[in-house]
Design an enzyme around this catalytic site. Structure first.
Site, PDB file in Angstrom:
ATOM      1  N   GLN A  29     -12.674 -25.407  11.260  1.00 56.23           N
ATOM      2  CA  GLN A  29     -13.697 -25.853  10.229  1.00 56.23           C
ATOM      3  C   GLN A  29     -15.179 -25.515  10.720  1.00 56.23           C
ATOM      4  O   GLN A  29     -15.242 -25.309  11.783  1.00 56.23           O
ATOM      5  CB  GLN A  29     -13.627 -27.191   9.793  1.00 56.23           C
ATOM      6  CG  GLN A  29     -13.982 -28.074  10.849  1.00 56.23           C
ATOM      7  CD  GLN A  29     -13.402 -29.562  10.407  1.00 56.23           C
ATOM      8  OE1 GLN A  29     -12.269 -29.515  10.042  1.00 56.23           O
ATOM      9  NE2 GLN A  29     -14.525 -30.552  10.552  1.00 56.23           N
ATOM     10  N   GLU A  84     -16.721 -27.438   5.664  1.00 58.44           N
ATOM     11  CA  GLU A  84     -16.754 -28.857   5.311  1.00 58.44           C
ATOM     12  C   GLU A  84     -18.274 -28.926   5.034  1.00 58.44           C
ATOM     13  O   GLU A  84     -19.251 -28.637   5.687  1.00 58.44           O
ATOM     14  CB  GLU A  84     -16.255 -29.593   6.581  1.00 58.44           C
ATOM     15  CG  GLU A  84     -16.772 -31.091   6.307  1.00 58.44           C
ATOM     16  CD  GLU A  84     -16.422 -31.914   7.822  1.00 58.44           C
ATOM     17  OE1 GLU A  84     -16.854 -33.094   7.994  1.00 58.44           O
ATOM     18  OE2 GLU A  84     -15.834 -31.404   8.437  1.00 58.44           O
ATOM     19  N   HIS A 112     -25.701 -18.428  10.761  1.00 61.86           N
ATOM     20  CA  HIS A 112     -24.976 -18.021   9.350  1.00 61.86           C
ATOM     21  C   HIS A 112     -23.480 -18.534   9.341  1.00 61.86           C
ATOM     22  O   HIS A 112     -23.036 -18.317  10.173  1.00 61.86           O
ATOM     23  CB  HIS A 112     -25.340 -16.980   8.935  1.00 61.86           C
ATOM     24  CG  HIS A 112     -24.700 -15.653   9.717  1.00 61.86           C
ATOM     25  ND1 HIS A 112     -25.545 -15.175  10.875  1.00 61.86           N
ATOM     26  CD2 HIS A 112     -23.677 -14.862   9.592  1.00 61.86           C
ATOM     27  CE1 HIS A 112     -24.590 -14.362  11.404  1.00 61.86           C
ATOM     28  NE2 HIS A 112     -23.647 -14.112  10.630  1.00 61.86           N
ATOM     29  N   GLU A 158     -23.745 -14.847   5.152  1.00 63.84           N
ATOM     30  CA  GLU A 158     -23.772 -13.123   5.005  1.00 63.84           C
ATOM     31  C   GLU A 158     -22.609 -12.653   4.113  1.00 63.84           C
ATOM     32  O   GLU A 158     -21.670 -13.177   4.156  1.00 63.84           O
ATOM     33  CB  GLU A 158     -23.342 -12.695   6.527  1.00 63.84           C
ATOM     34  CG  GLU A 158     -23.363 -11.360   6.788  1.00 63.84           C
ATOM     35  CD  GLU A 158     -22.867 -11.046   8.430  1.00 63.84           C
ATOM     36  OE1 GLU A 158     -23.005  -9.694   8.408  1.00 63.84           O
ATOM     37  OE2 GLU A 158     -22.944 -12.080   8.939  1.00 63.84           O
TER      38      GLU A 158
END
Length: 178
Positions: A29, A84, A112, A158
């Site tokens: 995550q 998350e 990013h 992105e």
């Protein structure tokens, strides 16, 4: 099991039991703190195709787990990472409150997250039509055909063409430069 470790740069890394004997480590995550979960959920579900998989209220904060799942599915396939979103209650009511994205001058850190899409240009047009800012347009800068949008909290997202950029479906980060 769940544990946290501090990396050499001072970032907390969450360690979650998973993987297999043949693959002991896998990305599980990425967590982003969000000011207003309604705005963030709208951005990631309506505009980037994610599905809200779970929502947990934990007293003074809430967690939202989103995943990219096959159309019509509500469960995350095994081994796929989640996004998350962590909301600390009350931040949405404070006009002056803002999280740092990691891309501010003098405050570089987190960069990013990235999403694969079928059409970078139409995805960016849809995001702009919905009022989201672009950090980099698809044909801006030296890297053509990919873009960076900003989510409601200013995190860079992105936008990457699914399947690569040539006849061999080479992702841009593996293209050979002449």
């Amino acid at each position: 099991g769940l544990a946290f470790a501090l990396d050499p740069d001072g970032y907390w890394v969450e360690l979650v039991r998973g993987g297999s004997a043949s693959q002991p480590y896998s990305l599980a995550q990425t967590m982003l703190r969000v000011k207003d979960p309604k705005k963030s959920l709208d951005f990631y579900t309506k505009h980037l195709g994610m599905t809200l998989l779970a929502h947990n209220d934990c007293g003074d904060f809430s967690l939202y787990f989103l995943g990219s799942v096959p159309e019509g599915a509500s469960d995350l396939p095994p081994g796929r990472p989640v996004l998350e979103l962590t909301h600390n209650h009350g931040t949405e009511d404070d006009e002056d409150f803002a999280y740092l994205s990691g891309n501010e001058d003098g405050r570089k850190g987190f960069g990013h997250i990235g999403f694969l899409v079928d059409d970078v240009y139409s995805t960016c047009a849809g995001l702009e039509a919905a009022g989201y800012a672009m950090q980099k347009a698809p044909d801006g800068g030296n890297m053509k055909g990919l873009a960076f949008a900003r989510d409601p909290d200013g995190y860079w997202v992105e936008i990457i063409k699914r399947g690569g950029y040539d006849e061999d479906a080479t992702p841009y980060f593996f293209e050979k430069k002449e």
